[in-house]
Design a protein around this motif. Structure first.
Motif, PDB file in Angstrom:
ATOM      1  N   GLU A  77       0.812  -1.223   0.000  1.00  0.00           N
ATOM      2  CA  GLU A  77       0.000   0.000   0.000  1.00  0.00           C
ATOM      3  C   GLU A  77       0.844   1.272   0.000  1.00  0.00           C
ATOM      4  O   GLU A  77       0.439   2.274  -0.611  1.00  0.00           O
ATOM      5  N   ASP A  78       1.967   1.271   0.663  1.00  0.00           N
ATOM      6  CA  ASP A  78       2.781   2.488   0.752  1.00  0.00           C
ATOM      7  C   ASP A  78       3.464   2.837  -0.569  1.00  0.00           C
ATOM      8  O   ASP A  78       3.971   3.948  -0.723  1.00  0.00           O
ATOM      9  N   PRO A 131      -3.712   4.403  -4.711  1.00  0.00           N
ATOM     10  CA  PRO A 131      -4.983   3.702  -4.901  1.00  0.00           C
ATOM     11  C   PRO A 131      -5.921   4.472  -5.818  1.00  0.00           C
ATOM     12  O   PRO A 131      -6.007   5.697  -5.746  1.00  0.00           O
ATOM     13  N   ARG A 156     -11.316   1.296  -4.347  1.00  0.00           N
ATOM     14  CA  ARG A 156     -11.403   0.399  -3.197  1.00  0.00           C
ATOM     15  C   ARG A 156     -12.673  -0.431  -3.319  1.00  0.00           C
ATOM     16  O   ARG A 156     -13.662   0.000  -3.912  1.00  0.00           O
ATOM     17  N   SER A 176      -5.703  -5.541   2.479  1.00  0.00           N
ATOM     18  CA  SER A 176      -6.016  -4.279   1.818  1.00  0.00           C
ATOM     19  C   SER A 176      -7.299  -4.387   0.997  1.00  0.00           C
ATOM     20  O   SER A 176      -7.587  -5.438   0.412  1.00  0.00           O
ATOM     21  N   PHE A 195      -7.693  -2.284  -1.582  1.00  0.00           N
ATOM     22  CA  PHE A 195      -7.355  -1.711  -2.886  1.00  0.00           C
ATOM     23  C   PHE A 195      -7.630  -2.749  -3.976  1.00  0.00           C
ATOM     24  O   PHE A 195      -7.117  -3.874  -3.920  1.00  0.00           O
ATOM     25  N   TRP A 231      -4.918   0.268  -8.701  1.00  0.00           N
ATOM     26  CA  TRP A 231      -3.923   1.275  -8.300  1.00  0.00           C
ATOM     27  C   TRP A 231      -3.003   1.581  -9.471  1.00  0.00           C
ATOM     28  O   TRP A 231      -3.010   0.885 -10.493  1.00  0.00           O
TER      29      TRP A 231
END
Length: 267
Positions: A170-171, A175, A178, A211, A213, A216
């Motif tokens: 995620e970092d 994104p 969702r 997550s 997501f 992305w």
């Protein structure tokens, strides 16, 4: 003039005719579709060198047999060709099970922005459990970024598709969409159990929360990459919002975003 698009598939079952219908909907692209295992050697031999974009809908590097799974890395020639593509500033779209491809090539997970595991293993130096899957989930997709890839899409739209409980970096990604779904082990099944012949089973599988997501974008060096988790089967291939997302994503990674000026093209 149509732009050259290389599509890679194989290594995971899919319905060929409906998927071809999805590819036929990509106006403005001259599609070359290669299927593994032959695709690996053809890409190593230069098949990707003239493509403005690559669409990865593949899951290569695995062999499933008698309740076990083995994996291998791609050839050095394939690795060099993919690095050459991104190194030239040309981008790619990765879809659905491409998140699981090339388990023995860690650079692939770094390029895509995450990894789906069929068995417990190591990701970024950390021991993790196998990933989870759930077919035919009815859920709401929620746009979470104003971006060329989401251009023309409603703020939310409905899908019936497979979702993953996987390792998402995620970092390292921006994104775009969702899923309104609870990404906990209770709502997914263990991939390792499925390999062992116990489909739709999560007993004793304590995967941590994951997550939400499902789309992305990120950079691979100077090149753009978009991941779309959508794509389990014909219902998703026909979904007009998924088709719009795929068209937008391909335009974006090829530097053809009509919503941005020449100064920002390809960024």
């Amino acid at each position: 003039m149509a732009r050259p698009l290389l599509v890679l598939s194989g290594g995971h079952p899919y319905e060929e005719a409906p998927f071809s219908g999805l590819l036929d909907s990509l106006e403005g692209w001259d599609v070359t579709h290669l299927v593994h295992p032959e695709a690996e050697a053809m890409v190593a031999g230069g098949a990707a060198d003239d493509a403005e974009a690559i669409l990865f809908y593949d899951m290569p590097g695995y062999a499933f047999s008698d309740g076990t799974v083995t994996s291998r890395p791609p050839s050095d020639g394939f690795k060099a060709a993919i690095r050459r593509h991104f190194g030239s500033g040309r981008g790619a779209v990765t879809m659905h099970h491409a998140l699981a491809g090339w388990a023995d090539w860690p650079d692939w997970a770094e390029m895509v922005g995450g990894r789906f595991l069929y068995q417990p293993g190591e990701v970024r130096g950390r021991e993790v459990l196998d990933s989870g899957y759930r077919h035919d989930v009815r859920y709401t997709a929620e746009i979470c970024a104003d971006h060329p890839v989401t251009r023309g899409l409603p703020e939310t739209f409905e899908l019936i598709d497979e979702l993953y409980l996987a390792e998402i970096f995620e970092d390292d990604v921006e994104p775009l969409i969702r899923a309104r779904h609870d990404f906990t082990a209770d709502n997914f099944y263990s991939a390792a159990h499925a390999v062992a012949g116990r489909m739709f089973d999560n007993r004793g599988w304590a995967h941590p929360r994951g997550s939400n997501f499902v789309a992305w974008t990120k950079r691979v060096g100077d090149a753009p990459l978009v991941y779309l988790q959508f794509g389990d089967g014909p219902k998703t291939y026909r979904n007009p919002h998924v088709r719009q997302l795929l068209r937008n994503a391909l335009d974006h990674v090829a530097g053809h975003d009509p919503t941005i000026g020449a100064e920002g093209a390809g960024t």
